[in-house]
Design a protein around this motif. Structure first.
Motif: not given
Length: 64
Positions: A37-50
């Motif tokens: 998912d190249e545009n993940p939902p906001a609720e996954l933002a912290e996990d993606v940053r990690t």
């Protein structure tokens, strides 16, 4: 947030999958990152940053 991965840099460590399994996976044959998912939902933002932070090859770039 847009996620960009550089498959050429990926060393197949799997840290991204451990951090954000809804956004990243690995190819079965060589373990290289697969972006789900190249545009993940906001609720996954912290996990993606990690995931981007823990990537040993710095193969994940985030555009915010």
């Amino acid at each position: 947030m847009k996620v960009v991965v550089d498959e050429e840099k990926c060393v197949a460590a799997g840290q991204c999958v451990a951090a954000a399994m809804d956004v990243f996976d690995q190819r079965e044959d060589d373990g290289i990152v697969v972006l789900l998912d190249e545009n993940p939902p906001a609720e996954l933002a912290e996990d993606v940053r990690t995931a981007a932070t823990v990537c040993p090859a710095l193969a994940i770039r985030l555009e915010e």
